[in-house]
Design an enzyme around this catalytic site. Sequence first.
Site, PDB file in Angstrom:
ATOM      1  N   ARG A 174       0.839  -1.227   0.000  1.00  0.00           N
ATOM      2  CA  ARG A 174       0.000   0.000   0.000  1.00  0.00           C
ATOM      3  C   ARG A 174       0.865   1.265   0.000  1.00  0.00           C
ATOM      4  O   ARG A 174       0.573   2.248   0.692  1.00  0.00           O
ATOM      5  CB  ARG A 174      -0.943   0.033   1.208  1.00  0.00           C
ATOM      6  CG  ARG A 174      -1.831  -1.169   1.359  1.00  0.00           C
ATOM      7  CD  ARG A 174      -2.918  -1.288   0.295  1.00  0.00           C
ATOM      8  NE  ARG A 174      -3.854  -2.330   0.649  1.00  0.00           N
ATOM      9  CZ  ARG A 174      -3.708  -3.610   0.290  1.00  0.00           C
ATOM     10  NH1 ARG A 174      -2.686  -3.982  -0.457  1.00  0.00           N
ATOM     11  NH2 ARG A 174      -4.604  -4.497   0.655  1.00  0.00           N
ATOM     12  N   SER A 246     -11.150   0.361   3.547  1.00  0.00           N
ATOM     13  CA  SER A 246     -10.410   0.140   4.802  1.00  0.00           C
ATOM     14  C   SER A 246      -9.930   1.482   5.321  1.00  0.00           C
ATOM     15  O   SER A 246      -9.251   2.216   4.601  1.00  0.00           O
ATOM     16  CB  SER A 246      -9.195  -0.754   4.571  1.00  0.00           C
ATOM     17  OG  SER A 246      -9.596  -1.967   4.022  1.00  0.00           O
ATOM     18  N   GLU A 342      -5.405   5.045   6.507  1.00  0.00           N
ATOM     19  CA  GLU A 342      -5.050   4.794   5.093  1.00  0.00           C
ATOM     20  C   GLU A 342      -5.462   5.921   4.141  1.00  0.00           C
ATOM     21  O   GLU A 342      -4.645   6.363   3.328  1.00  0.00           O
ATOM     22  CB  GLU A 342      -5.653   3.466   4.612  1.00  0.00           C
ATOM     23  CG  GLU A 342      -5.261   3.171   3.172  1.00  0.00           C
ATOM     24  CD  GLU A 342      -5.782   1.841   2.644  1.00  0.00           C
ATOM     25  OE1 GLU A 342      -5.270   0.801   3.066  1.00  0.00           O
ATOM     26  OE2 GLU A 342      -6.701   1.862   1.793  1.00  0.00           O
TER      27      GLU A 342
END
Length: 346
Positions: A174, A246, A342
Amino acid sequence: MNSAKNALNQAKLTPNMGLKHRNTFGLDAIAELAYEITSAEQLPCLLKELRSQNPVWRVLGGGSNVILPNQLPGATLLMNIPGQEVCKSDEQNTWVSVGAGVNWHEFVAWTLEQNLPGLENLALIPGTVGAAPIQNIGAYGVEVGEYIDSVEAFDSVEQAFVTLSQAASQFAYRDSHFKRNPQRYIVTKVIFKFPKTWKPRLQYADLAKQFNHSNPLPSAKDIFSAVCQIRSQKLPDPNVIGNAGSFFQNPVVSNEQHEELLKQFPNLVSYPDSPGMHKLAAGWLIDQCGFKGQRLGPVGVYEKQALVLVNHGGANSTDILNLAKVIQEKVMKTFQVQLEIEPNIF
Ligand code: FAD
Ligand code: NAP
């Protein structure tokens, strides 16, 4: 002739544009100056102009990984560059070039129509192709960086177009060179490379269960359909209830910390990661703290997946960040693990 060309090279400007429908949290943000970018050629002039006036600027794709404030001062560049084509093929690989504004899920569906398997595990991820390399989107054990040959971008520091190879893009979990250098690159095009050999990737439990002992093995289209079905059951549809997927990254901890946690919490959900490290399922940590389905004002924790924060209606960025803080503090107190947010906070 020249004026027609100039007009094409001008990005359309809308002052005070509402972005409620251009962010999946459904936040009521107003962009002071919204520029619609439909061609890479619009960028050099525009960036020069913005630099001379010195306003702040940022790039917005589909808005599925951002938390927007009520007011976005300065310029917001809406990435709408279209186009996708097979550009090269040899005995081993096929290369495809795609504009930054193309919808990610529609692109994945198109690759399968072209008989180019590989991205099927990444079906139904919202957003644009241009944003995919930024956090190296991933799902069900596949990361987009594996299939990226190079990324074309306007480098706002060098004031020039650049092409970054897969290696230069430094894709990680990520993460990427682009994410580590915010406000520098404006991705205009992504070049994908599809190897002609393909094997299904079914190691995640939900997919393994679906295709348990399948004979023959599932096709890429079978996996695409399964991923769409599984995700639709587990995740809230942003068109129905605002969210950014998320909300926290899965924390990666040392093997020593992992051992300690396992002694205290034998049911801990975790996976071996890079050597010496373990990845913890952030959703499990949040669930154990009792947050699933809980609300704080207009925001809450999704009842089917504790890793997803949702906007029940009328929330703003402060409401979201307040709930995030409460969760981070409780998880830290219980597990001594720091959860990192995130989505990108603008
Ligand atoms: P935006 O949210 O608009 O932008 C995200 C960041 O990228 C911002 O910092 C923005 O400035 C930057 N950016 C966008 N476009 C460009 C560009 N052209 N050039 C330079 N910078 C740019 N993510 C996963 O990894 N895996 C998943 O499985 C997943 N599932 C999701 C499920 C749901 C329901 C939702 C809402 C989100 C999910 N996400 C997932 C997160 C999100 O979809 C991805 O991060 C997606 O790539 C964001 O694309 P976007 O176009 O919406 O980017
Ligand atoms: P899941 O399959 O229930 O798994 C829970 C967590 O455990 C995931 O975060 C996943 O990590 C990890 N995991 C599961 N099996 C694993 C394995 N075999 N090896 C290594 N790690 C494993 O997760 P889910 O919530 O249903 O999501 C499915 C996939 O979609 C996941 O890959 C998830 O990342 C992705 N997704 C991402 C977002 C987002 O916004 N970023 C939103 C929804 C779904 P990873 O997350 O590292 O894969």
